[in-house]
Design a protein around this motif. Structure first.
Motif, PDB file in Angstrom:
ATOM      1  N   VAL A  28      -8.466  -3.722  -2.113  1.00 52.53           N
ATOM      2  CA  VAL A  28      -8.466  -3.065  -3.425  1.00 52.53           C
ATOM      3  C   VAL A  28      -9.663  -3.513  -4.235  1.00 52.53           C
ATOM      4  CG1 VAL A  28      -5.966  -2.697  -3.508  1.00 52.53           C
ATOM      5  CG2 VAL A  28      -6.922  -4.771  -4.459  1.00 52.53           C
ATOM      6  N   VAL A  41      -6.688   1.201   3.264  1.00 50.34           N
ATOM      7  CA  VAL A  41      -5.805   0.530   4.216  1.00 50.34           C
ATOM      8  C   VAL A  41      -6.518   0.486   5.554  1.00 50.34           C
ATOM      9  CG1 VAL A  41      -3.556   0.656   5.347  1.00 50.34           C
ATOM     10  CG2 VAL A  41      -3.804   1.390   2.985  1.00 50.34           C
ATOM     11  N   TYR A  69       0.827  -1.210   0.000  1.00 45.04           N
ATOM     12  CA  TYR A  69       0.000   0.000   0.000  1.00 45.04           C
ATOM     13  C   TYR A  69       0.865   1.265   0.000  1.00 45.04           C
ATOM     14  CZ  TYR A  69       0.666   0.863   5.042  1.00 45.04           C
ATOM     15  OH  TYR A  69       1.194   1.140   6.284  1.00 45.04           O
ATOM     16  N   GLN A  76      -0.623  -7.112   4.924  1.00 43.83           N
ATOM     17  CA  GLN A  76       0.587  -6.341   4.662  1.00 43.83           C
ATOM     18  C   GLN A  76       1.697  -6.846   5.584  1.00 43.83           C
ATOM     19  OE1 GLN A  76       0.623  -3.750   1.947  1.00 43.83           O
ATOM     20  NE2 GLN A  76      -0.879  -5.389   1.695  1.00 43.83           N
ATOM     21  N   GLN A  79      -4.633  -4.319   3.251  1.00 44.81           N
ATOM     22  CA  GLN A  79      -5.026  -3.469   2.136  1.00 44.81           C
ATOM     23  C   GLN A  79      -6.189  -4.124   1.437  1.00 44.81           C
ATOM     24  OE1 GLN A  79      -2.280  -3.433  -1.171  1.00 44.81           O
ATOM     25  NE2 GLN A  79      -2.949  -1.417  -1.842  1.00 44.81           N
TER      26      GLN A  79
END
Length: 144
Positions: free
Chosen positions: A140, A57, A39, A81, A138
């Motif tokens: 997306v 995040v 990220y 992460q 993260q």
């Protein structure tokens, strides 16, 4: 002809041994000088005009839920992460499988998965048995 070939082999091995004896072990191994999560790298690329997937995040399951709602997508990906490769095939210390999940449809699913990932250690082929702590994830969706 065979004696010339033998001489070349001896000379090559001798040179390789000389070079190897003069290169310290630390210099031969790769040294990592910069550690960025995915990220963080994406944020830097966006600042410089590179198209990256739209995302958010989170450090808590509630933040993950809010980020997923903001994405407004029915095809999300969440990623632990952790500074290690093999996250998708890893296993968390609580038994939850996979640090990368694809095709998530709802913010509720994101929240549930985030609660199983955050605060846990993810064990991958690169982390070894000790694992790596997952304090951030993260989420997306579509490219922005």
């Amino acid at each position: 002809r065979n004696s010339v070939k033998a001489m070349l082999v001896r000379r090559t091995s001798h040179t390789a041994r000389l070079v190897a004896s003069r290169v310290p072990l630390q210099a031969a191994a790769a040294k990592r000088n910069l550690n960025l999560h995915e990220y963080q790298s994406a944020a830097i690329m966006r600042e410089h005009g590179v198209t990256t997937p739209k995302g958010g995040v989170a450090k808590t399951a509630e933040e993950a839920y809010a980020a997923a709602k903001a994405l407004n997508s029915d095809n999300m990906v969440i990623k632990a992460q952790v500074l290690a490769g093999g996250r998708g095939l890893g296993t968390f210390e609580n038994g939850f499988k996979g640090g990368v999940h694809v095709g998530i449809k709802t913010p509720e699913e994101v929240k549930d998965m985030a609660s199983k990932m955050l605060g846990q250690k993810l064990i991958t082929k690169q982390t070894g048995a000790g694992g790596g702590g997952c304090n951030t994830m993260q989420g997306v969706g579509d490219a922005q």
